[in-house]
Design an enzyme around this catalytic site. Structure first.
Site, PDB file in Angstrom:
ATOM      1  CB  CYS A 152      -0.876  -0.023   1.253  1.00  0.00           C
ATOM      2  SG  CYS A 152      -1.986   1.376   1.351  1.00  0.00           S
ATOM      3  CG  HIS A 196      -5.490  -2.865  -1.026  1.00  0.00           C
ATOM      4  ND1 HIS A 196      -4.435  -3.362  -0.298  1.00  0.00           N
ATOM      5  CD2 HIS A 196      -5.323  -1.514  -1.019  1.00  0.00           C
ATOM      6  CE1 HIS A 196      -3.680  -2.348   0.128  1.00  0.00           C
ATOM      7  NE2 HIS A 196      -4.194  -1.226  -0.302  1.00  0.00           N
ATOM      8  CD  GLU A 197      -6.599   0.845  -3.939  1.00  0.00           C
ATOM      9  OE1 GLU A 197      -6.824   1.867  -3.266  1.00  0.00           O
ATOM     10  OE2 GLU A 197      -5.466   0.339  -4.023  1.00  0.00           O
ATOM     11  CG  HIS A 211      -7.381   2.443   0.980  1.00  0.00           C
ATOM     12  ND1 HIS A 211      -6.588   2.793   2.056  1.00  0.00           N
ATOM     13  CD2 HIS A 211      -6.563   1.773   0.126  1.00  0.00           C
ATOM     14  CE1 HIS A 211      -5.348   2.363   1.850  1.00  0.00           C
ATOM     15  NE2 HIS A 211      -5.306   1.735   0.692  1.00  0.00           N
TER      16      HIS A 211
HETATM   17 NI    NI Z   1      -3.629   0.810  -0.127  1.00  0.00          NI
END
Ligand code: NI
Length: 181
Positions: A109, A152-153, A156
């Site tokens: 990341c 993963h995004e 966020h």
């Molecule tokens: Ni990330």
């Protein structure tokens, strides 16, 4: 192009906030950020450019990592020496495989400047509904690395960082239950 110091570090509490739904049209600040994030990610995947501009290799950036608390992110994927750019706003997983996978080398990341050991189980395949830069709805089916990247995004957007999903006492827990990619 985005500067390294415009990418928030994990110590920044803004990264822990939930992002807000995008209302279209995107404003000029968003469009500028999206463009400079795409440029950063693309250059960061070309070794000599990454070295020249001191970029850490990355595949995705969420708006919150650039201090914009809105539900969108950019992914740039290299495909046969070409770069494919993806943009997702207000994404929702509408279906997913029961099979789970994890990235053998772990997840990275751009907000986490250290190596983190451990596995993060992710759906092997996801179907995502989202909006493009013009606010048009689309549905896309993603698998393997792209499936991991999108999950993963999407984390966020909910204030979750990848290492939150790693078991602290046993970072490689249950790894034989999932397929390694
Ligand atoms: Ni990330």
């Amino acid at each position: 192009m985005l500067k390294n110091n415009e990418i928030l570090d994990e110590s920044n509490k803004l990264l822990r906030k939930k992002s807000k739904e995008v209302v279209f049209p995107l404003d000029d600040k968003d469009l500028k950020m999206i463009k400079s994030a795409e440029e950063y990610l693309e250059k960061s995947q070309v070794e000599e450019l990454a070295e020249k501009y001191d970029l850490r290799p990355g595949m995705g950036l969420a708006a919150i990592q650039m201090s914009i608390q809105k539900k969108y992110f950019v992914i740039v994927e290299e495909q046969e020496e070409k770069f494919e750019k993806y943009f997702f706003a207000n994404p929702k997983i509408i279906s997913h495989s029961s099979e789970k996978i994890y990235a053998e080398l772990g997840e990275g990341c751009l907000s986490v400047n250290r190596d983190v050991d451990g596995i993060i189980p992710r759906f092997a395949r996801v179907t995502v509904e989202a909006y493009d830069k013009e606010g048009k709805k689309f549905v896309i089916r993603l698998r393997e690395e792209m499936s991991i990247a999108v999950q993963h995004e999407m984390d966020h957007l909910n204030g979750i960082l990848f290492f939150d999903r790693i078991d602290k006492h046993n970072p490689f827990k249950d790894m034989d239950k999932y397929r390694c990619i």
